[in-house]
Design a protein around this motif. Structure first.
Motif, PDB file in Angstrom:
ATOM      1  N   LEU A  67       0.838  -1.196   0.000  1.00  0.00           N
ATOM      2  CA  LEU A  67       0.000   0.000   0.000  1.00  0.00           C
ATOM      3  C   LEU A  67       0.874   1.247   0.000  1.00  0.00           C
ATOM      4  O   LEU A  67       1.968   1.257   0.558  1.00  0.00           O
ATOM      5  CB  LEU A  67      -0.903   0.009   1.225  1.00  0.00           C
ATOM      6  CG  LEU A  67      -1.947  -1.096   1.310  1.00  0.00           C
ATOM      7  CD1 LEU A  67      -2.648  -1.065   2.668  1.00  0.00           C
ATOM      8  CD2 LEU A  67      -2.953  -0.969   0.178  1.00  0.00           C
ATOM      9  N   ALA A  68       0.354   2.306  -0.601  1.00  0.00           N
ATOM     10  CA  ALA A  68       1.069   3.582  -0.630  1.00  0.00           C
ATOM     11  C   ALA A  68       1.141   4.159   0.782  1.00  0.00           C
ATOM     12  O   ALA A  68       0.245   3.938   1.599  1.00  0.00           O
ATOM     13  CB  ALA A  68       0.371   4.558  -1.567  1.00  0.00           C
ATOM     14  N   PRO A  69       2.206   4.896   1.070  1.00  0.00           N
ATOM     15  CA  PRO A  69       2.301   5.529   2.395  1.00  0.00           C
ATOM     16  C   PRO A  69       1.226   6.600   2.542  1.00  0.00           C
ATOM     17  O   PRO A  69       0.736   7.146   1.553  1.00  0.00           O
ATOM     18  CB  PRO A  69       3.705   6.138   2.393  1.00  0.00           C
ATOM     19  CG  PRO A  69       4.042   6.319   0.954  1.00  0.00           C
ATOM     20  CD  PRO A  69       3.338   5.225   0.215  1.00  0.00           C
ATOM     21  N   VAL A  70       0.876   6.885   3.778  1.00  0.00           N
ATOM     22  CA  VAL A  70      -0.090   7.943   4.069  1.00  0.00           C
ATOM     23  C   VAL A  70       0.709   9.164   4.530  1.00  0.00           C
ATOM     24  O   VAL A  70       1.428   9.088   5.530  1.00  0.00           O
ATOM     25  CB  VAL A  70      -1.079   7.488   5.170  1.00  0.00           C
ATOM     26  CG1 VAL A  70      -2.044   8.617   5.519  1.00  0.00           C
ATOM     27  CG2 VAL A  70      -1.835   6.246   4.730  1.00  0.00           C
ATOM     28  N   LYS A  71       0.613  10.236   3.767  1.00  0.00           N
ATOM     29  CA  LYS A  71       1.377  11.456   4.058  1.00  0.00           C
ATOM     30  C   LYS A  71       2.868  11.140   4.212  1.00  0.00           C
ATOM     31  O   LYS A  71       3.524  11.604   5.139  1.00  0.00           O
ATOM     32  CB  LYS A  71       0.840  12.162   5.290  1.00  0.00           C
ATOM     33  CG  LYS A  71      -0.595  12.651   5.129  1.00  0.00           C
ATOM     34  CD  LYS A  71      -1.067  13.372   6.367  1.00  0.00           C
ATOM     35  CE  LYS A  71      -2.526  13.785   6.182  1.00  0.00           C
ATOM     36  NZ  LYS A  71      -3.065  14.432   7.361  1.00  0.00           N
ATOM     37  N   LYS A  72       3.373  10.313   3.281  1.00  0.00           N
ATOM     38  CA  LYS A  72       4.785   9.917   3.223  1.00  0.00           C
ATOM     39  C   LYS A  72       5.243   9.081   4.422  1.00  0.00           C
ATOM     40  O   LYS A  72       6.430   8.910   4.653  1.00  0.00           O
ATOM     41  CB  LYS A  72       5.697  11.134   3.059  1.00  0.00           C
ATOM     42  CG  LYS A  72       5.478  11.876   1.764  1.00  0.00           C
ATOM     43  CD  LYS A  72       6.513  12.955   1.581  1.00  0.00           C
ATOM     44  CE  LYS A  72       6.276  13.672   0.264  1.00  0.00           C
ATOM     45  NZ  LYS A  72       7.327  14.633  -0.037  1.00  0.00           N
ATOM     46  N   LYS A  73       4.287   8.539   5.168  1.00  0.00           N
ATOM     47  CA  LYS A  73       4.632   7.706   6.322  1.00  0.00           C
ATOM     48  C   LYS A  73       4.109   6.283   6.116  1.00  0.00           C
ATOM     49  O   LYS A  73       2.999   6.075   5.649  1.00  0.00           O
ATOM     50  CB  LYS A  73       4.051   8.285   7.610  1.00  0.00           C
ATOM     51  CG  LYS A  73       4.721   9.573   8.044  1.00  0.00           C
ATOM     52  CD  LYS A  73       4.168  10.015   9.381  1.00  0.00           C
ATOM     53  CE  LYS A  73       4.889  11.246   9.889  1.00  0.00           C
ATOM     54  NZ  LYS A  73       4.391  11.634  11.211  1.00  0.00           N
ATOM     55  N   TYR A  74       4.954   5.326   6.498  1.00  0.00           N
ATOM     56  CA  TYR A  74       4.637   3.909   6.370  1.00  0.00           C
ATOM     57  C   TYR A  74       4.174   3.366   7.719  1.00  0.00           C
ATOM     58  O   TYR A  74       4.774   3.659   8.750  1.00  0.00           O
ATOM     59  CB  TYR A  74       5.862   3.132   5.875  1.00  0.00           C
ATOM     60  CG  TYR A  74       6.240   3.512   4.465  1.00  0.00           C
ATOM     61  CD1 TYR A  74       5.815   2.748   3.383  1.00  0.00           C
ATOM     62  CD2 TYR A  74       7.004   4.652   4.213  1.00  0.00           C
ATOM     63  CE1 TYR A  74       6.141   3.108   2.090  1.00  0.00           C
ATOM     64  CE2 TYR A  74       7.338   5.014   2.915  1.00  0.00           C
ATOM     65  CZ  TYR A  74       6.909   4.237   1.863  1.00  0.00           C
ATOM     66  OH  TYR A  74       7.230   4.598   0.581  1.00  0.00           O
TER      67      TYR A  74
END
Length: 174
Positions: A67-74
């Protein structure tokens, strides 16, 4: 006992001492890319697997492997996926890894699936494969995947050690 044989057994003992984090031991807070890379490489480094890079992780996101990070956070789920990919990638194609992860998590919660895989891996590293009995097809699939990963690691180590003893001659063409 030859030196290379002793070296192999020392390497096996080293593997037996390696620990891998269970789900509840993974970072409890979201991580930025550089933190994910450092964490994954620190965790898997003792196994001698290839390092994970930001470009690789970006590719995993781009190809919907994680999944893509949320707000550049993993988050924990993504970190767990990247750890599993790091372990499995030398042995399996990315498509096979994603399909296997999807199949296992279709009937198990990701936490339980991840912890089962880590338990099987640790049992294999400690030479206790026979203790890790499969309870269902998903467990059997994970066990076989772990065995393949560990067998590949061990065969590559043995090949390296035997090459140091005797270099094979090239096959002659007639």
């Amino acid at each position: 006992m030859p030196d290379s044989f002793v070296e192999y057994h020392k390497w096996e003992q080293h593997l037996a001492e390696i620990t891998l984090p269970k789900w509840d031991e993974l970072p409890k807070f979201d991580l930025y890319m550089d933190q994910v890379v450092a964490y994954v490489n620190d965790t898997l480094g003792p196994l001698g697997v290839d390092s994970v890079t930001p470009a690789m992780i970006n590719n995993y996101v781009k190809h919907n492997i994680i999944l893509a990070p949320v707000k550049k956070k993993y988050q924990v789920m993504q970190v767990a996926d990247i750890l599993l990919i790091g372990l499995l990638k030398p042995t399996y194609s990315m498509d096979t890894i994603r399909q296997g992860m999807d199949q296992v998590t279709a009937s198990l919660f990701p936490k339980r699936a991840y912890d089962t895989f880590i338990d099987l891996t640790l049992a294999g590293l400690q030479g206790k494969r026979e203790d890790a009995t499969a309870k269902n097809l998903n467990d059997q699939m994970m066990r076989i995947a772990v065995d393949a990963v560990l067998d590949k690691m061990k065969s590559e180590k043995l090949l390296t050690l035997t090459k140091a003893i005797v270099t094979p001659k090239p096959v002659e063409q007639k």
